[in-house]
Design a protein around this motif. Sequence first.
Motif, PDB file in Angstrom:
ATOM      1  N   ARG A   1       0.835  -1.195   0.000  1.00 52.59           N
ATOM      2  CA  ARG A   1       0.000   0.000   0.000  1.00 52.59           C
ATOM      3  C   ARG A   1       0.878   1.256   0.000  1.00 52.59           C
ATOM      4  O   ARG A   1       0.637   2.183  -0.768  1.00 52.59           O
ATOM      5  CB  ARG A   1      -0.916  -0.004   1.225  1.00 52.59           C
ATOM      6  N   GLU A   2       1.916   1.278   0.855  1.00 53.20           N
ATOM      7  CA  GLU A   2       2.814   2.436   0.911  1.00 53.20           C
ATOM      8  C   GLU A   2       3.519   2.655  -0.421  1.00 53.20           C
ATOM      9  O   GLU A   2       3.600   3.787  -0.903  1.00 53.20           O
ATOM     10  CB  GLU A   2       3.862   2.229   2.011  1.00 53.20           C
ATOM     11  N   ASN A   3       4.022   1.588  -1.018  1.00 52.95           N
ATOM     12  CA  ASN A   3       4.698   1.718  -2.310  1.00 52.95           C
ATOM     13  C   ASN A   3       3.740   2.148  -3.412  1.00 52.95           C
ATOM     14  O   ASN A   3       4.101   2.956  -4.269  1.00 52.95           O
ATOM     15  CB  ASN A   3       5.387   0.417  -2.693  1.00 52.95           C
ATOM     16  N   ALA A   4       2.537   1.653  -3.377  1.00 52.75           N
ATOM     17  CA  ALA A   4       1.552   2.041  -4.385  1.00 52.75           C
ATOM     18  C   ALA A   4       1.255   3.531  -4.273  1.00 52.75           C
ATOM     19  O   ALA A   4       1.211   4.240  -5.293  1.00 52.75           O
ATOM     20  CB  ALA A   4       0.275   1.224  -4.214  1.00 52.75           C
ATOM     21  N   PHE A   5       1.079   4.032  -3.055  1.00 52.29           N
ATOM     22  CA  PHE A   5       0.823   5.461  -2.874  1.00 52.29           C
ATOM     23  C   PHE A   5       2.048   6.293  -3.273  1.00 52.29           C
ATOM     24  O   PHE A   5       1.922   7.361  -3.879  1.00 52.29           O
ATOM     25  CB  PHE A   5       0.421   5.773  -1.433  1.00 52.29           C
ATOM     26  N   ARG A   6       3.245   5.821  -2.961  1.00 51.42           N
ATOM     27  CA  ARG A   6       4.457   6.546  -3.326  1.00 51.42           C
ATOM     28  C   ARG A   6       4.565   6.641  -4.851  1.00 51.42           C
ATOM     29  O   ARG A   6       4.838   7.717  -5.390  1.00 51.42           O
ATOM     30  CB  ARG A   6       5.679   5.839  -2.750  1.00 51.42           C
ATOM     31  N   TYR A   7       4.336   5.547  -5.548  1.00 50.62           N
ATOM     32  CA  TYR A   7       4.425   5.566  -7.008  1.00 50.62           C
ATOM     33  C   TYR A   7       3.297   6.388  -7.628  1.00 50.62           C
ATOM     34  O   TYR A   7       3.505   7.083  -8.617  1.00 50.62           O
ATOM     35  CB  TYR A   7       4.432   4.152  -7.589  1.00 50.62           C
ATOM     36  N   LEU A   8       2.126   6.344  -7.027  1.00 52.44           N
ATOM     37  CA  LEU A   8       1.015   7.145  -7.514  1.00 52.44           C
ATOM     38  C   LEU A   8       1.331   8.624  -7.351  1.00 52.44           C
ATOM     39  O   LEU A   8       1.103   9.417  -8.279  1.00 52.44           O
ATOM     40  CB  LEU A   8      -0.272   6.774  -6.775  1.00 52.44           C
ATOM     41  N   ASN A   9       1.857   9.028  -6.196  1.00 50.07           N
ATOM     42  CA  ASN A   9       2.234  10.430  -5.977  1.00 50.07           C
ATOM     43  C   ASN A   9       3.323  10.860  -6.952  1.00 50.07           C
ATOM     44  O   ASN A   9       3.277  11.962  -7.507  1.00 50.07           O
ATOM     45  CB  ASN A   9       2.691  10.656  -4.535  1.00 50.07           C
TER      46      ASN A   9
ATOM     47  N   PHE B   1       3.921   9.616  -9.915  1.00 47.86           N
ATOM     48  CA  PHE B   1       3.294   9.705 -11.232  1.00 47.86           C
ATOM     49  C   PHE B   1       2.482  10.995 -11.359  1.00 47.86           C
ATOM     50  O   PHE B   1       2.565  11.696 -12.369  1.00 47.86           O
ATOM     51  CB  PHE B   1       2.407   8.482 -11.476  1.00 47.86           C
ATOM     52  N   LEU B   2       1.726  11.320 -10.326  1.00 49.16           N
ATOM     53  CA  LEU B   2       0.922  12.542 -10.365  1.00 49.16           C
ATOM     54  C   LEU B   2       1.805  13.786 -10.431  1.00 49.16           C
ATOM     55  O   LEU B   2       1.497  14.742 -11.151  1.00 49.16           O
ATOM     56  CB  LEU B   2      -0.014  12.610  -9.154  1.00 49.16           C
ATOM     57  N   GLU B   3       2.898  13.807  -9.683  1.00 50.75           N
ATOM     58  CA  GLU B   3       3.813  14.950  -9.726  1.00 50.75           C
ATOM     59  C   GLU B   3       4.451  15.078 -11.101  1.00 50.75           C
ATOM     60  O   GLU B   3       4.629  16.188 -11.613  1.00 50.75           O
ATOM     61  CB  GLU B   3       4.885  14.813  -8.645  1.00 50.75           C
ATOM     62  N   GLN B   4       4.800  13.957 -11.701  1.00 47.82           N
ATOM     63  CA  GLN B   4       5.404  13.998 -13.027  1.00 47.82           C
ATOM     64  C   GLN B   4       4.416  14.513 -14.069  1.00 47.82           C
ATOM     65  O   GLN B   4       4.775  15.330 -14.926  1.00 47.82           O
ATOM     66  CB  GLN B   4       5.909  12.620 -13.444  1.00 47.82           C
ATOM     67  N   THR B   5       3.180  14.068 -13.985  1.00 46.36           N
ATOM     68  CA  THR B   5       2.191  14.539 -14.959  1.00 46.36           C
ATOM     69  C   THR B   5       1.847  15.998 -14.704  1.00 46.36           C
ATOM     70  O   THR B   5       1.600  16.746 -15.645  1.00 46.36           O
ATOM     71  CB  THR B   5       0.913  13.687 -14.908  1.00 46.36           C
ATOM     72  N   LYS B   6       1.852  16.424 -13.433  1.00 49.04           N
ATOM     73  CA  LYS B   6       1.572  17.818 -13.111  1.00 49.04           C
ATOM     74  C   LYS B   6       2.682  18.718 -13.655  1.00 49.04           C
ATOM     75  O   LYS B   6       2.413  19.765 -14.219  1.00 49.04           O
ATOM     76  CB  LYS B   6       1.450  18.000 -11.590  1.00 49.04           C
ATOM     77  N   SER B   7       3.918  18.323 -13.503  1.00 52.00           N
ATOM     78  CA  SER B   7       5.033  19.137 -14.000  1.00 52.00           C
ATOM     79  C   SER B   7       5.049  19.171 -15.526  1.00 52.00           C
ATOM     80  O   SER B   7       5.473  20.147 -16.125  1.00 52.00           O
ATOM     81  CB  SER B   7       6.364  18.623 -13.459  1.00 52.00           C
TER      82      SER B   7
END
Length: 155
Positions: free
Chosen positions: A127-135, A137-143
């Motif tokens: 769960r922690e790794n999934a949230f870390r990778y999701l965050n 990914f979201l930061e990369q798409t936001k930038s």
Amino acid sequence: MLISAPVSKILILTLGFALPSYRTFKSVRAHDNTLLREWCIYWLLIGFFVCFEWMGDIFLSWFPLYYEAKLALVIYLWNPRTRGASLIFNKYVEPLLLANEDKIDNFLQDAQTSLYYFIQNQTSRLRENAFRYLNYFLEQTKSMTSTTPSEKYKK
């Protein structure tokens, strides 16, 4: 070697699992407790057989007639004329299990507890790794979307 390993496997699956499964079904349907006990003993011994079969395949398969002996053992266990499963169970397995029942129960309880905590720990890490990778990914798409293509080329 009269029977090859693949042929032996097919015969053991057929004569050691499919046929006894159907006979167990018939015993359940007939509500015959005596036969059900016999089949429970058979399935207990087959469980042991399957657990240790791989070791025999590694260390003993080079013996002549090894695959034939495995097949003969499986047939001996379920055959009503030989009552092999009951004989082996009553003479060897039941006394061994009764003498070690407390140790086995404690081991299984400890293993169950350890497995529970292991799965709980691994689920939390997942769960922690999934949230870390999701965050990430979201930061990369936001930038990527915060700068327009024309702004990238002006620099």
